[in-house]
Motif scaffolding. Sequence first.
Motif, PDB file in Angstrom:
ATOM      1  N   THR A 281      -2.381  -5.688 -11.254  1.00  0.00           N
ATOM      2  CA  THR A 281      -3.269  -4.991 -12.192  1.00  0.00           C
ATOM      3  C   THR A 281      -3.338  -3.493 -11.921  1.00  0.00           C
ATOM      4  O   THR A 281      -3.985  -2.759 -12.673  1.00  0.00           O
ATOM      5  N   SER A 282      -2.680  -3.013 -10.839  1.00  0.00           N
ATOM      6  CA  SER A 282      -2.724  -1.586 -10.501  1.00  0.00           C
ATOM      7  C   SER A 282      -1.552  -1.242  -9.600  1.00  0.00           C
ATOM      8  O   SER A 282      -0.879  -2.128  -9.066  1.00  0.00           O
ATOM      9  N   TRP A 283      -1.367   0.085  -9.427  1.00  0.00           N
ATOM     10  CA  TRP A 283      -0.332   0.533  -8.490  1.00  0.00           C
ATOM     11  C   TRP A 283      -0.650   0.088  -7.060  1.00  0.00           C
ATOM     12  O   TRP A 283       0.246  -0.124  -6.242  1.00  0.00           O
ATOM     13  N   GLU A 284      -1.941  -0.067  -6.755  1.00  0.00           N
ATOM     14  CA  GLU A 284      -2.326  -0.519  -5.425  1.00  0.00           C
ATOM     15  C   GLU A 284      -1.790  -1.925  -5.140  1.00  0.00           C
ATOM     16  O   GLU A 284      -1.362  -2.233  -4.017  1.00  0.00           O
ATOM     17  N   ASP A 285      -1.791  -2.774  -6.178  1.00  0.00           N
ATOM     18  CA  ASP A 285      -1.232  -4.125  -6.011  1.00  0.00           C
ATOM     19  C   ASP A 285       0.260  -4.048  -5.704  1.00  0.00           C
ATOM     20  O   ASP A 285       0.782  -4.792  -4.870  1.00  0.00           O
ATOM     21  N   VAL A 286       0.942  -3.141  -6.424  1.00  0.00           N
ATOM     22  CA  VAL A 286       2.398  -2.985  -6.210  1.00  0.00           C
ATOM     23  C   VAL A 286       2.661  -2.503  -4.779  1.00  0.00           C
ATOM     24  O   VAL A 286       3.510  -3.071  -4.074  1.00  0.00           O
ATOM     25  N   GLU A 287       1.934  -1.490  -4.357  1.00  0.00           N
ATOM     26  CA  GLU A 287       2.148  -0.928  -3.010  1.00  0.00           C
ATOM     27  C   GLU A 287       1.793  -1.946  -1.938  1.00  0.00           C
ATOM     28  O   GLU A 287       2.478  -2.041  -0.908  1.00  0.00           O
ATOM     29  N   GLY A 288       0.739  -2.716  -2.162  1.00  0.00           N
ATOM     30  CA  GLY A 288       0.360  -3.748  -1.201  1.00  0.00           C
ATOM     31  C   GLY A 288       1.438  -4.798  -1.042  1.00  0.00           C
ATOM     32  O   GLY A 288       1.749  -5.218   0.072  1.00  0.00           O
ATOM     33  N   TRP A 289       2.033  -5.183  -2.172  1.00  0.00           N
ATOM     34  CA  TRP A 289       3.097  -6.184  -2.128  1.00  0.00           C
ATOM     35  C   TRP A 289       4.322  -5.619  -1.397  1.00  0.00           C
ATOM     36  O   TRP A 289       4.903  -6.305  -0.546  1.00  0.00           O
ATOM     37  N   LEU A 290       4.656  -4.379  -1.677  1.00  0.00           N
ATOM     38  CA  LEU A 290       5.824  -3.763  -1.028  1.00  0.00           C
ATOM     39  C   LEU A 290       5.597  -3.580   0.464  1.00  0.00           C
ATOM     40  O   LEU A 290       6.513  -3.769   1.274  1.00  0.00           O
ATOM     41  N   ASP A 291       4.365  -3.219   0.862  1.00  0.00           N
ATOM     42  CA  ASP A 291       4.071  -3.040   2.279  1.00  0.00           C
ATOM     43  C   ASP A 291       4.111  -4.367   3.037  1.00  0.00           C
ATOM     44  O   ASP A 291       4.472  -4.425   4.207  1.00  0.00           O
ATOM     45  N   ASP A 292       3.733  -5.436   2.343  1.00  0.00           N
ATOM     46  CA  ASP A 292       3.773  -6.764   2.980  1.00  0.00           C
ATOM     47  C   ASP A 292       5.207  -7.249   3.157  1.00  0.00           C
ATOM     48  O   ASP A 292       5.456  -8.072   4.016  1.00  0.00           O
TER      49      ASP A 292
END
Length: 292
Positions: A281-292
Amino acid sequence: MRFISPKSDFAFKKIFGSNRSKKILISFLNAIVYEGKNTIKSLEIIDPYNPGSTRTLKDTYLDIRAVLDNGSTVIIEMQVLNVEAFEKRVIYNIAKAYANQLDMGEQYTRLRPFIALSIADFLLFKNSSQMINRFRLKEEKQLFNYRDELTLIFLELPKFNKGLSELETLSDKWIYFLKAAPSLDRIPESLGAVSEIEEALTIASRANLSNQELEELHKQEVFIEDRRGEINFAKIEQNLKLISLVLEQKFGTINPVIMNKLEQLSLPNLDRLIEAILTFTSWEDVEGWLDD
């Protein structure tokens, strides 16, 4: 002792399709096509492989063809690369081979059943846990067969995960042979107990290959690896384009840091991201997934 991989076109034909391979092929087909039953007693290999007869790396879709003692013809293909429209090619090949039985004016009664056995070194039916899937023409609601003239059988090698000590059935042992032969340094007792598999491993021994055959095998192995790299690169590019398009439609322009992280992802991780991306739902979700 070292063994060649049965997955290359050259090796597969040499092991299963040469003049000395009839008993080997009978055992293999009884295991895979007839679920271990001793159904096939004899067969005739059409255009058997002979050392030195294969000169080029041309695409050969029908690796082996044999006429069984019940009059059926089986066409066998070993496919290591998940090429575009592979499933359509299988249907085309069996339909063409079936139709080519007749010359102009010959009676349809001369037509004999065909079986297409496709061995895939990749996943075809991700929604099916079965390693071997069989297809025939069936009535849509009552599921009775419309003549057993055409049978499609698919063996997906990645679904087989048994170790040497876990092998139970004849099909287990043959599939293990297909997957693990290059990793063996001797003929294991459990495989050697099946005389046809022992003979197949003897044929697959590098020590029994001529210099010309070793050179041909090397060329095919290099060709396969090059093609696999090309296919993986194309899929990575395709997935990146799809992911970028969806992200830009949902959240706007992709910043260079996120784009750099996306470009570092492997093909399996890009596939996982495609499955997850609709939940973001946000860029934060994308970055969180990539960091994981």
